[in-house]
Design a protein around this motif. Structure first.
Motif, PDB file in Angstrom:
ATOM      1  N   LEU A 193       0.802  -1.232   0.000  1.00 41.15           N
ATOM      2  CA  LEU A 193       0.000   0.000   0.000  1.00 41.15           C
ATOM      3  C   LEU A 193       0.830   1.275   0.000  1.00 41.15           C
ATOM      4  O   LEU A 193       0.397   2.285  -0.525  1.00 41.15           O
ATOM      5  N   THR A 194       1.994   1.225   0.619  1.00 35.86           N
ATOM      6  CA  THR A 194       2.757   2.455   0.784  1.00 35.86           C
ATOM      7  C   THR A 194       3.937   2.579  -0.171  1.00 35.86           C
ATOM      8  O   THR A 194       4.729   3.507  -0.035  1.00 35.86           O
TER       9      THR A 194
ATOM     10  N   VAL B 208       0.802   4.054  -4.157  1.00 33.23           N
ATOM     11  CA  VAL B 208       0.104   5.258  -3.696  1.00 33.23           C
ATOM     12  C   VAL B 208      -0.422   6.032  -4.903  1.00 33.23           C
ATOM     13  O   VAL B 208      -1.589   6.436  -4.948  1.00 33.23           O
TER      14      VAL B 208
ATOM     15  N   ARG C 161      -7.710   7.344   2.078  1.00 31.76           N
ATOM     16  CA  ARG C 161      -6.780   7.697   3.164  1.00 31.76           C
ATOM     17  C   ARG C 161      -5.426   8.131   2.616  1.00 31.76           C
ATOM     18  O   ARG C 161      -4.820   9.084   3.100  1.00 31.76           O
ATOM     19  N   LEU C 162      -4.961   7.439   1.591  1.00 28.24           N
ATOM     20  CA  LEU C 162      -3.689   7.811   0.974  1.00 28.24           C
ATOM     21  C   LEU C 162      -3.786   9.160   0.264  1.00 28.24           C
ATOM     22  O   LEU C 162      -2.814   9.923   0.240  1.00 28.24           O
TER      23      LEU C 162
END
Length: 141
Positions: A37-38, A43, A110-111
């Protein structure tokens, strides 16, 4: 666990779903999901997909600097974790589209807040970098 602690809600949610999930533990399998996810490319892909379904070539054009290989690996990881839906159409030429799953949309929203914060505060970040570089140069002299 205090909800004022950054990431506390994520850790609490993971703990409810899987008693073994604890991101701070070295061997926690949820760290793989965190890395998916990061990652830089994930992203950007997730935030782009917030505005709608895209084909591979569209994502490649819109995400500046990503190689075809890295984009393919990123999309595969995100699809494998359930964040991205890969829809292949049996037509000639082949057509594949990518979109967010409901869980992917939650993560991408959220990102997007983080991406917006970085863009809004980039001048401050550059000032901090310049100050640190100046201090290092002064100490080296």
């Amino acid at each position: 666990m205090s909800t004022d602690t950054p990431g506390a809600s994520l850790r609490a949610a993971l703990a409810r779903q899987n008693q073994d999930a604890h991101l701070l533990a070295a061997a926690c399998p949820s760290r793989v999901v965190l890395s998916h996810l990061t990652s830089r490319w994930a992203v950007l892909v997730l935030v782009l997909l917030l505005s709608g379904t895209r084909r591979f070539s569209e994502l490649r054009r819109e995400v500046g600097g990503v190689s075809e290989k890295m984009l393919a690996q990123t999309l595969e990881a995100l699809a494998g974790d359930g964040f991205v839906l890969r829809q292949a159409y049996m037509v000639i030429p082949p057509k594949v589209e990518y979109s967010l799953t409901p869980m992917g949309r939650e993560a991408a929203e959220r990102l997007a807040v983080l991406v917006d914060w970085i863009e809004d505060n980039y001048a401050r970040i550059e000032q901090a970098r310049a100050g640190l570089a100046a201090a290092a140069a002064k100490n080296a002299a």
